[in-house]
Design a protein around this motif. Structure first.
Motif, PDB file in Angstrom:
ATOM      1  N   PHE A  27       0.817  -1.213   0.000  1.00  0.00           N
ATOM      2  CA  PHE A  27       0.000   0.000   0.000  1.00  0.00           C
ATOM      3  C   PHE A  27       0.849   1.260   0.000  1.00  0.00           C
ATOM      4  N   LEU A  28       2.166   1.122   0.189  1.00  0.00           N
ATOM      5  CA  LEU A  28       3.043   2.284   0.320  1.00  0.00           C
ATOM      6  C   LEU A  28       3.565   2.754  -1.027  1.00  0.00           C
ATOM      7  N   SER A  37      -3.494   7.008  -1.425  1.00  0.00           N
ATOM      8  CA  SER A  37      -4.935   7.239  -1.473  1.00  0.00           C
ATOM      9  C   SER A  37      -5.420   7.307  -2.920  1.00  0.00           C
ATOM     10  N   ASP A  38      -4.521   7.655  -3.845  1.00  0.00           N
ATOM     11  CA  ASP A  38      -4.853   7.715  -5.265  1.00  0.00           C
ATOM     12  C   ASP A  38      -3.740   7.026  -6.051  1.00  0.00           C
ATOM     13  N   PRO A  39      -3.663   5.686  -5.963  1.00  0.00           N
ATOM     14  CA  PRO A  39      -2.583   4.958  -6.633  1.00  0.00           C
ATOM     15  C   PRO A  39      -2.770   4.925  -8.152  1.00  0.00           C
ATOM     16  N   VAL A  40      -1.655   5.141  -8.857  1.00  0.00           N
ATOM     17  CA  VAL A  40      -1.659   5.085 -10.323  1.00  0.00           C
ATOM     18  C   VAL A  40      -0.480   4.249 -10.796  1.00  0.00           C
ATOM     19  N   THR A  47       3.422   1.090  -9.171  1.00  0.00           N
ATOM     20  CA  THR A  47       2.335   1.942  -8.712  1.00  0.00           C
ATOM     21  C   THR A  47       2.878   3.001  -7.760  1.00  0.00           C
ATOM     22  N   TYR A  48       2.359   4.217  -7.917  1.00  0.00           N
ATOM     23  CA  TYR A  48       2.785   5.370  -7.125  1.00  0.00           C
ATOM     24  C   TYR A  48       1.568   6.178  -6.699  1.00  0.00           C
ATOM     25  N   GLU A  49       1.732   7.006  -5.679  1.00  0.00           N
ATOM     26  CA  GLU A  49       0.715   7.994  -5.312  1.00  0.00           C
ATOM     27  C   GLU A  49       0.700   9.050  -6.424  1.00  0.00           C
ATOM     28  N   ARG A  50      -0.489   9.380  -6.913  1.00  0.00           N
ATOM     29  CA  ARG A  50      -0.609  10.276  -8.070  1.00  0.00           C
ATOM     30  C   ARG A  50       0.157  11.593  -7.878  1.00  0.00           C
ATOM     31  N   ALA A  51      -0.060  12.286  -6.779  1.00  0.00           N
ATOM     32  CA  ALA A  51       0.582  13.590  -6.577  1.00  0.00           C
ATOM     33  C   ALA A  51       2.106  13.466  -6.576  1.00  0.00           C
ATOM     34  N   ALA A  52       2.619  12.407  -5.967  1.00  0.00           N
ATOM     35  CA  ALA A  52       4.072  12.221  -5.888  1.00  0.00           C
ATOM     36  C   ALA A  52       4.681  11.936  -7.255  1.00  0.00           C
ATOM     37  N   THR A  84      -8.702  -2.031  -2.462  1.00  0.00           N
ATOM     38  CA  THR A  84      -8.119  -2.879  -1.415  1.00  0.00           C
ATOM     39  C   THR A  84      -7.665  -2.038  -0.228  1.00  0.00           C
ATOM     40  N   ILE A  85      -7.044  -0.909  -0.497  1.00  0.00           N
ATOM     41  CA  ILE A  85      -6.601  -0.014   0.579  1.00  0.00           C
ATOM     42  C   ILE A  85      -7.805   0.531   1.332  1.00  0.00           C
ATOM     43  N   ALA A  86      -8.843   0.918   0.599  1.00  0.00           N
ATOM     44  CA  ALA A  86     -10.061   1.440   1.246  1.00  0.00           C
ATOM     45  C   ALA A  86     -10.697   0.379   2.142  1.00  0.00           C
ATOM     46  N   ALA A  87     -10.750  -0.861   1.673  1.00  0.00           N
ATOM     47  CA  ALA A  87     -11.310  -1.944   2.489  1.00  0.00           C
ATOM     48  C   ALA A  87     -10.463  -2.198   3.717  1.00  0.00           C
ATOM     49  N   TYR A  88      -9.154  -2.151   3.565  1.00  0.00           N
ATOM     50  CA  TYR A  88      -8.251  -2.350   4.699  1.00  0.00           C
ATOM     51  C   TYR A  88      -8.446  -1.264   5.750  1.00  0.00           C
TER      52      TYR A  88
END
Length: 91
Positions: A27-28, A37-40, A47-52, A84-88
């Motif tokens: 998830f990191l 929170s917004d993986p792309v 996969t990365y966080e969109r803003a980063a 999956t992250i939201a469910a976790y």
């Protein structure tokens, strides 16, 4: 017999904790090292966080994980991971 059952229970708890830890590592974001929170997905397959990754791509044309040139800079939402992250988080 009781001691064996206690040791088996403790071992099972350790295995479950290790599995949960490995799960949350996925998830990191590799850039921020924080839960996404917004993986792309980038063209490097990671996969990365969109803003980063958007900040990275504004200054670079290479993969932050491999250092190799990117085929393109298009980002694809990783909906399965986001769900999956939201469910976790909800559990």
């Amino acid at each position: 017999l009781t001691s064996l059952a206690e040791r088996l229970g403790a071992a099972t708890a350790r295995v479950e904790a290790a599995r949960a830890s490995r799960r949350t590592e996925d998830f990191l974001c590799p850039i921020t090292c924080e839960v996404m929170s917004d993986p792309v997905i980038l063209s490097d397959g990671h996969t990365y966080e969109r803003a980063a990754i958007e900040m990275w791509l504004a200054r670079n044309a290479t993969s932050p994980k491999t250092g190799l040139p990117l085929a393109h800079k298009h980002l694809t939402p990783n909906i399965a991971l986001r769900n999956t992250i939201a469910a976790y988080r909800a559990s």
